[in-house]
Scaffold this motif. Structure first.
Motif, PDB file in Angstrom:
ATOM      1  N   THR A  10      14.031  10.748 -58.777  1.00  0.00           N
ATOM      2  CA  THR A  10      12.824  10.028 -59.158  1.00  0.00           C
ATOM      3  C   THR A  10      11.770  10.326 -58.093  1.00  0.00           C
ATOM      4  O   THR A  10      11.938  11.252 -57.290  1.00  0.00           O
ATOM      5  CB  THR A  10      13.092   8.516 -59.238  1.00  0.00           C
ATOM      6  N   GLU A  11      10.729   9.538 -58.057  1.00  0.00           N
ATOM      7  CA  GLU A  11       9.683   9.778 -57.057  1.00  0.00           C
ATOM      8  C   GLU A  11      10.201   9.587 -55.639  1.00  0.00           C
ATOM      9  O   GLU A  11       9.868  10.360 -54.732  1.00  0.00           O
ATOM     10  CB  GLU A  11       8.497   8.840 -57.307  1.00  0.00           C
ATOM     11  N   HIS A  12      11.052   8.572 -55.420  1.00  0.00           N
ATOM     12  CA  HIS A  12      11.497   8.248 -54.063  1.00  0.00           C
ATOM     13  C   HIS A  12      13.006   8.358 -53.860  1.00  0.00           C
ATOM     14  O   HIS A  12      13.487   8.163 -52.741  1.00  0.00           O
ATOM     15  CB  HIS A  12      11.067   6.823 -53.687  1.00  0.00           C
ATOM     16  N   TYR A  13      13.771   8.650 -54.928  1.00  0.00           N
ATOM     17  CA  TYR A  13      15.226   8.651 -54.820  1.00  0.00           C
ATOM     18  C   TYR A  13      15.809   9.940 -55.397  1.00  0.00           C
ATOM     19  O   TYR A  13      15.325  10.459 -56.402  1.00  0.00           O
ATOM     20  CB  TYR A  13      15.828   7.453 -55.565  1.00  0.00           C
ATOM     21  N   THR A  14      16.885  10.430 -54.746  1.00  0.00           N
ATOM     22  CA  THR A  14      17.572  11.639 -55.211  1.00  0.00           C
ATOM     23  C   THR A  14      19.079  11.424 -55.139  1.00  0.00           C
ATOM     24  O   THR A  14      19.611  11.047 -54.086  1.00  0.00           O
ATOM     25  CB  THR A  14      17.205  12.859 -54.342  1.00  0.00           C
ATOM     26  N   LEU A  15      19.766  11.664 -56.251  1.00  0.00           N
ATOM     27  CA  LEU A  15      21.223  11.605 -56.268  1.00  0.00           C
ATOM     28  C   LEU A  15      21.765  12.806 -55.501  1.00  0.00           C
ATOM     29  O   LEU A  15      21.304  13.934 -55.700  1.00  0.00           O
ATOM     30  CB  LEU A  15      21.723  11.634 -57.712  1.00  0.00           C
ATOM     31  N   LEU A  16      22.740  12.586 -54.616  1.00  0.00           N
ATOM     32  CA  LEU A  16      23.252  13.669 -53.773  1.00  0.00           C
ATOM     33  C   LEU A  16      24.535  14.291 -54.302  1.00  0.00           C
ATOM     34  O   LEU A  16      25.177  15.078 -53.606  1.00  0.00           O
ATOM     35  CB  LEU A  16      23.469  13.166 -52.341  1.00  0.00           C
ATOM     36  N   ASP A  17      24.920  13.940 -55.509  1.00  0.00           N
ATOM     37  CA  ASP A  17      26.077  14.552 -56.159  1.00  0.00           C
ATOM     38  C   ASP A  17      25.623  15.119 -57.494  1.00  0.00           C
ATOM     39  O   ASP A  17      24.857  14.480 -58.225  1.00  0.00           O
ATOM     40  CB  ASP A  17      27.186  13.524 -56.393  1.00  0.00           C
ATOM     41  N   LEU A  36      29.084   7.340 -55.108  1.00  0.00           N
ATOM     42  CA  LEU A  36      27.917   8.218 -55.071  1.00  0.00           C
ATOM     43  C   LEU A  36      26.997   7.839 -53.919  1.00  0.00           C
ATOM     44  O   LEU A  36      26.971   6.691 -53.463  1.00  0.00           O
ATOM     45  CB  LEU A  36      27.128   8.117 -56.383  1.00  0.00           C
ATOM     46  N   TYR A  37      26.213   8.845 -53.509  1.00  0.00           N
ATOM     47  CA  TYR A  37      25.186   8.608 -52.495  1.00  0.00           C
ATOM     48  C   TYR A  37      23.820   8.936 -53.087  1.00  0.00           C
ATOM     49  O   TYR A  37      23.661   9.921 -53.815  1.00  0.00           O
ATOM     50  CB  TYR A  37      25.429   9.468 -51.259  1.00  0.00           C
ATOM     51  N   ILE A  38      22.862   8.104 -52.764  1.00  0.00           N
ATOM     52  CA  ILE A  38      21.479   8.315 -53.177  1.00  0.00           C
ATOM     53  C   ILE A  38      20.619   8.386 -51.922  1.00  0.00           C
ATOM     54  O   ILE A  38      20.711   7.523 -51.042  1.00  0.00           O
ATOM     55  CB  ILE A  38      20.985   7.179 -54.096  1.00  0.00           C
ATOM     56  N   GLU A  39      19.810   9.430 -51.856  1.00  0.00           N
ATOM     57  CA  GLU A  39      18.911   9.612 -50.715  1.00  0.00           C
ATOM     58  C   GLU A  39      17.534   9.070 -51.069  1.00  0.00           C
ATOM     59  O   GLU A  39      17.069   9.219 -52.203  1.00  0.00           O
ATOM     60  CB  GLU A  39      18.821  11.100 -50.373  1.00  0.00           C
ATOM     61  N   SER A  40      16.876   8.449 -50.086  1.00  0.00           N
ATOM     62  CA  SER A  40      15.566   7.863 -50.344  1.00  0.00           C
ATOM     63  C   SER A  40      14.628   8.093 -49.167  1.00  0.00           C
ATOM     64  O   SER A  40      15.061   8.159 -48.016  1.00  0.00           O
ATOM     65  CB  SER A  40      15.698   6.358 -50.605  1.00  0.00           C
ATOM     66  N   THR A  41      13.350   8.204 -49.488  1.00  0.00           N
ATOM     67  CA  THR A  41      12.332   8.322 -48.439  1.00  0.00           C
ATOM     68  C   THR A  41      11.746   6.964 -48.088  1.00  0.00           C
ATOM     69  O   THR A  41      10.894   6.867 -47.205  1.00  0.00           O
ATOM     70  CB  THR A  41      11.203   9.258 -48.899  1.00  0.00           C
ATOM     71  N   ILE A  42      12.181   5.923 -48.804  1.00  0.00           N
ATOM     72  CA  ILE A  42      11.769   4.553 -48.471  1.00  0.00           C
ATOM     73  C   ILE A  42      13.032   3.731 -48.270  1.00  0.00           C
ATOM     74  O   ILE A  42      14.018   3.901 -48.979  1.00  0.00           O
ATOM     75  CB  ILE A  42      10.889   3.921 -49.574  1.00  0.00           C
ATOM     76  N   GLY A  43      13.045   2.848 -47.289  1.00  0.00           N
ATOM     77  CA  GLY A  43      14.271   2.117 -46.991  1.00  0.00           C
ATOM     78  C   GLY A  43      14.047   0.671 -46.618  1.00  0.00           C
ATOM     79  O   GLY A  43      14.817   0.098 -45.843  1.00  0.00           O
ATOM     80  N   GLU A  44      13.002   0.071 -47.183  1.00  0.00           N
ATOM     81  CA  GLU A  44      12.732  -1.325 -46.860  1.00  0.00           C
ATOM     82  C   GLU A  44      13.825  -2.255 -47.380  1.00  0.00           C
ATOM     83  O   GLU A  44      14.095  -3.306 -46.807  1.00  0.00           O
ATOM     84  CB  GLU A  44      11.387  -1.769 -47.455  1.00  0.00           C
ATOM     85  N   ASN A  64      12.850  16.942 -40.910  1.00  0.00           N
ATOM     86  CA  ASN A  64      11.472  17.362 -40.624  1.00  0.00           C
ATOM     87  C   ASN A  64      10.615  16.182 -40.169  1.00  0.00           C
ATOM     88  O   ASN A  64       9.485  15.976 -40.633  1.00  0.00           O
ATOM     89  CB  ASN A  64      10.846  18.021 -41.860  1.00  0.00           C
ATOM     90  N   SER A  65      11.193  15.381 -39.266  1.00  0.00           N
ATOM     91  CA  SER A  65      10.522  14.217 -38.675  1.00  0.00           C
ATOM     92  C   SER A  65      10.273  13.092 -39.677  1.00  0.00           C
ATOM     93  O   SER A  65       9.559  12.134 -39.369  1.00  0.00           O
ATOM     94  CB  SER A  65       9.183  14.628 -38.027  1.00  0.00           C
ATOM     95  N   GLN A  66      10.843  13.183 -40.877  1.00  0.00           N
ATOM     96  CA  GLN A  66      10.688  12.133 -41.883  1.00  0.00           C
ATOM     97  C   GLN A  66      11.967  11.313 -41.977  1.00  0.00           C
ATOM     98  O   GLN A  66      13.069  11.858 -41.972  1.00  0.00           O
ATOM     99  CB  GLN A  66      10.371  12.728 -43.258  1.00  0.00           C
ATOM    100  N   GLU A  67      11.823   9.997 -42.046  1.00  0.00           N
ATOM    101  CA  GLU A  67      12.982   9.123 -42.163  1.00  0.00           C
ATOM    102  C   GLU A  67      13.629   9.277 -43.539  1.00  0.00           C
ATOM    103  O   GLU A  67      12.949   9.288 -44.563  1.00  0.00           O
ATOM    104  CB  GLU A  67      12.576   7.660 -41.950  1.00  0.00           C
ATOM    105  N   ILE A  68      14.954   9.412 -43.540  1.00  0.00           N
ATOM    106  CA  ILE A  68      15.719   9.542 -44.773  1.00  0.00           C
ATOM    107  C   ILE A  68      16.803   8.463 -44.773  1.00  0.00           C
ATOM    108  O   ILE A  68      17.574   8.342 -43.818  1.00  0.00           O
ATOM    109  CB  ILE A  68      16.375  10.933 -44.893  1.00  0.00           C
ATOM    110  N   TYR A  69      16.870   7.694 -45.860  1.00  0.00           N
ATOM    111  CA  TYR A  69      17.837   6.611 -45.977  1.00  0.00           C
ATOM    112  C   TYR A  69      18.895   6.975 -47.009  1.00  0.00           C
ATOM    113  O   TYR A  69      18.601   7.609 -48.022  1.00  0.00           O
ATOM    114  CB  TYR A  69      17.145   5.312 -46.396  1.00  0.00           C
TER     115      TYR A  69
END
Length: 289
Positions: free
Chosen positions: A198-205, A218-226, A256-261
């Motif tokens: 999606t815009e902020h989430y990516t399935l890692l499998d 499953l693991y989901i990667e996100s660029t937002i982690g509030e 690349n200096s960006q937080e990943i949750y």
């Protein structure tokens, strides 16, 4: 046509001795030919144009297929006996140590920090320049890695630590391995479709890697982690809600200096089919497992 009929009536009014019947017929035939000639040209021109276009497309189609036919055999997964690791490649010649022995289109994670293993004569491998190139059936070429081969770490005769760029598209790709610009070996792989995202989430499998009818973590990667936890819904291709679960935030990393949750949770795909996920209110596209 109206002018022709009018002229024909005028000819009939002529005195009988003015023209013989066969002479009248010749005149009418000549006039009819002149009148119909442009129409023939009008209809035949598009016909020959279509025939010409089809011939060109036919030629391009078969030329393209012949040019981009992949000649190598599919790679196989085999186990390195001295360290119980599975690699993909050609046993006894070349092997790639990659996560789950599988590449996914547009994914940079699995291509980072790969191990390339070579078997052969160390004298013609160690210290030599290597190149790995990929090509798909459409003729798209990607340089995956180049460098210098080092001594083997274990039972292999040479190795290299490599970073592959993401494969741009899914499908069959041929990997060709060169040593000093000479083809050492080649094999094909099936690159999976991009991860559902999606815009902020990516399935890692990859959905193709998930077992059917079993609970799978499953693991989901996100660029937002509030949020400490996020809601994940599994929807079938008819829009029916098949499962709803909560994913918990696990860890924080950087790229690349960006937080990943990372968020972790369980989902069960009860059958093969088309699905989509709604992750924290954001929807993925349809994907197949």
């Amino acid at each position: 046509m109206e002018d022709f009929n009018k002229l024909q009536e005028e000819l009939k009014k002529l005195p009988k001795y003015s023209l013989e019947i066969d002479q009248k017929a010749k005149v009418l035939h000549s006039l009819r030919s002149q009148q119909n000639s442009p129409k023939k040209t009008f209809f035949l021109a598009p016909f020959f144009t279509v025939i010409g276009m089809c011939s060109v497309l036919f030629f391009l189609f078969f030329t393209n297929e012949a040019t981009n036919k992949l000649s190598a055999h599919p790679g196989t997964v085999f186990t390195l006996p001295d360290r119980d690791q599975e690699v993909v490649g050609v046993e006894g010649k070349i092997g790639i140590l990659v996560f789950k022995e599988q590449f996914v289109a547009e994914d940079m994670r699995r291509g980072s920090k790969l191990m390339l293993y070579y078997w052969g004569d160390p004298n013609v491998l160690v210290g030599k320049k290597y190149l790995v190139e990929a090509e798909n059936k459409k003729g798209k070429k990607v340089e995956l890695s180049r460098g210098i081969l080092s001594d083997g770490l274990y039972i292999e005769d040479a190795h290299a630590l490599a970073n592959f760029p993401p494969f741009p598209t899914e499908g069959e790709w041929q990997l060709s391995f060169y040593v000093e610009d000479v083809l050492f070996d080649a094999f094909t792989i099936d690159v999976y479709p991009p991860f559902p995202k999606t815009e902020h989430y990516t399935l890692l499998d990859s959905p193709r890697e998930l077992p059917v009818g079993e609970i799978f973590e499953l693991y989901i990667e996100s660029t937002i982690g509030e949020k400490e936890e996020i809601d994940v819904q599994l929807i079938d291709n008819k829009g029916n809600l098949m499962e709803e679960t909560i994913f918990q935030r696990e860890s924080l990393g950087y790229r690349n200096s960006q937080e990943i949750y990372l968020y972790k949770g369980d989902i069960t795909l009860k059958d093969h089919g088309s699905w989509k996920l709604i992750i924290d209110g954001e929807q993925t596209g349809l994907f197949n497992n």
